[in-house]
Design an enzyme around this catalytic site. Structure first.
Site, PDB file in Angstrom:
ATOM      1  N   LYS A 187       0.868  -1.187   0.000  1.00  0.00           N
ATOM      2  CA  LYS A 187       0.000   0.000   0.000  1.00  0.00           C
ATOM      3  C   LYS A 187       0.903   1.235   0.000  1.00  0.00           C
ATOM      4  O   LYS A 187       1.522   1.580   1.001  1.00  0.00           O
ATOM      5  CB  LYS A 187      -0.895   0.026   1.249  1.00  0.00           C
ATOM      6  CG  LYS A 187      -1.879   1.170   1.253  1.00  0.00           C
ATOM      7  CD  LYS A 187      -1.821   1.907   2.577  1.00  0.00           C
ATOM      8  CE  LYS A 187      -2.409   3.287   2.524  1.00  0.00           C
ATOM      9  NZ  LYS A 187      -1.691   4.263   1.730  1.00  0.00           N
ATOM     10  N   GLU A 262       9.934   0.960  10.569  1.00  0.00           N
ATOM     11  CA  GLU A 262      10.997   1.959  10.393  1.00  0.00           C
ATOM     12  C   GLU A 262      10.312   3.301  10.591  1.00  0.00           C
ATOM     13  O   GLU A 262       9.605   3.777   9.703  1.00  0.00           O
ATOM     14  CB  GLU A 262      11.615   1.780   9.002  1.00  0.00           C
ATOM     15  CG  GLU A 262      12.992   2.384   8.889  1.00  0.00           C
ATOM     16  CD  GLU A 262      12.947   3.757   8.269  1.00  0.00           C
ATOM     17  OE1 GLU A 262      12.859   4.718   9.063  1.00  0.00           O
ATOM     18  OE2 GLU A 262      12.984   3.866   7.041  1.00  0.00           O
ATOM     19  N   CYS A 296      13.951  10.279   7.224  1.00  0.00           N
ATOM     20  CA  CYS A 296      13.958   9.893   8.643  1.00  0.00           C
ATOM     21  C   CYS A 296      15.358   9.999   9.233  1.00  0.00           C
ATOM     22  O   CYS A 296      15.505   9.993  10.452  1.00  0.00           O
ATOM     23  CB  CYS A 296      13.507   8.445   8.808  1.00  0.00           C
ATOM     24  SG  CYS A 296      11.943   8.128   8.069  1.00  0.00           S
ATOM     25  N   GLU A 393      10.633  15.401  15.341  1.00  0.00           N
ATOM     26  CA  GLU A 393      11.282  15.282  14.037  1.00  0.00           C
ATOM     27  C   GLU A 393      10.823  16.489  13.208  1.00  0.00           C
ATOM     28  O   GLU A 393       9.639  16.829  13.211  1.00  0.00           O
ATOM     29  CB  GLU A 393      10.793  13.979  13.398  1.00  0.00           C
ATOM     30  CG  GLU A 393      11.447  13.660  12.086  1.00  0.00           C
ATOM     31  CD  GLU A 393      11.021  12.277  11.568  1.00  0.00           C
ATOM     32  OE1 GLU A 393       9.857  11.887  11.756  1.00  0.00           O
ATOM     33  OE2 GLU A 393      11.885  11.594  10.973  1.00  0.00           O
TER      34      GLU A 393
HETATM   35  C1  SIN Z   1      13.847   7.188   5.102  1.00  0.00           C
HETATM   36  O1  SIN Z   1      13.940   8.378   5.240  1.00  0.00           O
HETATM   37  O2  SIN Z   1      12.865   6.585   5.548  1.00  0.00           O
HETATM   38  C2  SIN Z   1      14.857   6.347   4.380  1.00  0.00           C
HETATM   39  C3  SIN Z   1      16.083   7.039   4.018  1.00  0.00           C
HETATM   40  C4  SIN Z   1      17.151   6.147   3.435  1.00  0.00           C
HETATM   41  O3  SIN Z   1      16.949   4.969   3.120  1.00  0.00           O
HETATM   42  O4  SIN Z   1      18.253   6.650   3.294  1.00  0.00           O
END
Ligand code: SIN
Length: 492
Positions: A187, A262, A296, A393
């Site tokens: 998804k 993640e 992230c 964040e």
């Molecule tokens: C992410 O921001 O979720 C992944 C970044 C990455 O794989 O470098």
């Protein structure tokens, strides 16, 4: 519907699909509710994709279950060949796929091309790992028996993927699932379905059996709800916010699913007094401004030692000020638009809060003159831990700079968060490098680099940044079950 301005820009349109891919069939959109997809650089509609209902998700789950029977028995070499074909199709069509991504996601074409290469690297990596799903034999305490360990595919997997890396975050889940012998339902984020639907097409071209992969567009509540309540789906892999990750943990409790999560990050980026300042400036820009600050693993808090604080800031401002903001399809653009207005409001809120608490904006600090979703790369000094930007964040192009005096103080500050995804630091003293790497409570540490992501390394976090690892030799484990056979009654 796909806007003709969109298709006209592609040299080959056969990978651009606006139908959902359900159990190996492309949906008949005439019978379905549709949702708009926007270009974040213009806020104009570029096309529509289906908003699927429960019954469509159930159909895909059934097809995945049926396909699982044959797929788990397909030899690893065959699974490997299909993954390699998929990878080479991504590379073959890299320019078009990058353009599709830039138009729906906003990042520069250069970054989009790099992401397609990154996606292909996961498919190739897992094509290799598929052939190394080894078992074990264990010396038995009893003479009449053998202890034999095999690894089996976990079964039907569901993946929920984000808009910030609309291709690579699918590749790293789908690659592992296909390599392990699992069928998978994806998804994608509603903002970026076109980069996801590409996988349905390349799977067909590469000869992946029908039902092993479905790409299901629609709203998160309907699809996520069906995924987590299903007894057929044995695992969910999710990349996205910590808030949604927590919801998935709750929702999956009743069916006791394996979860790979993640989630959010709040990465510290520390520059010690013996670091190469020029290298640290480059690393901070790589980490902070990749994808307009929407990753992230972006540096969220930049800590600079008091001795080199002024010099670092002078050099950093000069380089950040030179970054070009604009539509990702324009030549030379470094910083594309943010994904939407909500993303901009979050950054503005953090900046306003920081100013009230003593922060000073040295660069940017507001929406870019291009308007819409464009935000100027921002540098704010005098940052402290009472500010929102230290605790949340950011997910935007804001660099808050904190001054520190001692190693002990900066480690305490760096760990002062519920997140634990990535951390970075620049230093030359080997003893300090070792001590700080051990002391930082993060799943990934970049030392003298702002760029750590690669298919060969385990990507993932600790604390509220997630569960499990993606990529690397560990990435396949999340898609496998360990089976123990006790073989007794054998003549010795
Ligand atoms: C992410 O921001 O979720 C992944 C970044 C990455 O794989 O470098």
């Amino acid at each position: 519907m796909i806007n003709t301005n969109f298709t006209a820009q592609l040299s080959n349109t056969h990978l651009l699909k606006n139908q959902a891919y359900i159990g190996g069939e492309w949906s008949d959109n005439k019978k379905l509710a549709m949702m708009n997809v926007l270009n974040p650089a213009t806020n104009k509609v570029i096309g529509q994709v289906p908003s699927l209902e429960k019954k469509h998700i159930q159909k895909a789950i059934k097809a995945a279950k049926a396909a699982q029977v044959g797929w788990r028995k397909t030899p690893a070499t065959q699974r490997s060949i299909i993954l390699r074909k998929m990878a080479s199709l991504l590379i073959k069509h890299k320019q078009d796929l990058a353009l599709i991504m830039t138009i729906e996601q906003g990042k520069s074409l250069l970054e989009a091309e790099a992401e397609i290469t990154y996606s292909a690297s996961f498919l190739n990596w897992f094509a290799e790992e598929a052939r190394r799903i080894y078992g074990d034999t264990i010396p038995s305490p009893l003479a009449d028996r053998k202890i034999i360990i095999t690894k089996e595919p976990i079964g039907v997997v569901a993946a929920i993927t984000p808009w910030n890396f609309p291709s690579a975050m699918i590749a790293r889940k789908l690659g592992a699932a296909i390599a392990a012998g699992c069928s998978i339902l994806v998804k994608p984020a509603p903002q970026t379905p076109f980069s996801a639907l590409v996988y349905g097409k390349i799977a067909e071209l590469a000869g992946l059996p029908k039902g092993v992969l479905s790409i299901l567009t629609g709203d998160a509540i309907t699809i996520g709800g069906e995924f987590s309540s299903s007894n057929i789906i044995r695992k969910i892999s999710f990349t996205g916010s910590t808030e949604v990750g927590k919801l998935l943990i709750k929702q999956s409790a009743s069916t006791v699913k394996r979860l790979s999560l993640e989630l959010g990050g709040n990465a510290p980026f520390i520059v010690f007094s013996d670091a190469s300042i020029d290298d640290a400036v480059i690393g901070a820009i790589q980490s902070k401004y990749r994808n307009s600050g929407q990753t992230c693993v972006c540096a969220n808090r930049i800590y600079v030692h008091a001795k080199i604080y002024d010099e670092f800031i002078k050099k950093y401002i000069k380089k950040v000020a030179a970054l070009k903001v604009g539509n990702g399809t324009d030549k030379g653009v470094d910083i594309g638009p943010m994904i939407d207005e909500a993303a901009i409001l979050k950054v503005e809120n953090q900046i306003n809060d920081a100013i009230q608490k003593g922060g000073e904006v040295l660069l940017g600090g507001s929406r870019h003159e291009l308007g819409l979703n464009f935000f100027s790369p921002t540098i704010l000094t005098g940052a402290n831990h009472s500010m929102l930007l230290a605790n949340e964040e950011t997910f935007g192009p804001l660099s808050p700079i904190f001054k520190f005096e001692t190693e002990e103080e900066v480690i305490k500050l760096a760990n002062d968060t519920n997140f634990g995804l990535a951390a970075y630091f620049y230093a030359r003293d080997v003893g300090l490098i070792w001590r700080v790497s051990e002391a930082l409570e993060y799943g990934m540490i970049g030392v003298n680099t702002g760029s750590i992501s690669t298919a060969e390394a385990p990507f993932g976090g600790i604390k509220q940044s997630g569960i499990g690892r993606e990529g690397s030799k560990y990435g396949l484990d999340d898609y496998l079950e360990i089976k123990y056979m006790c073989l007794a009654g054998i003549d010795q």
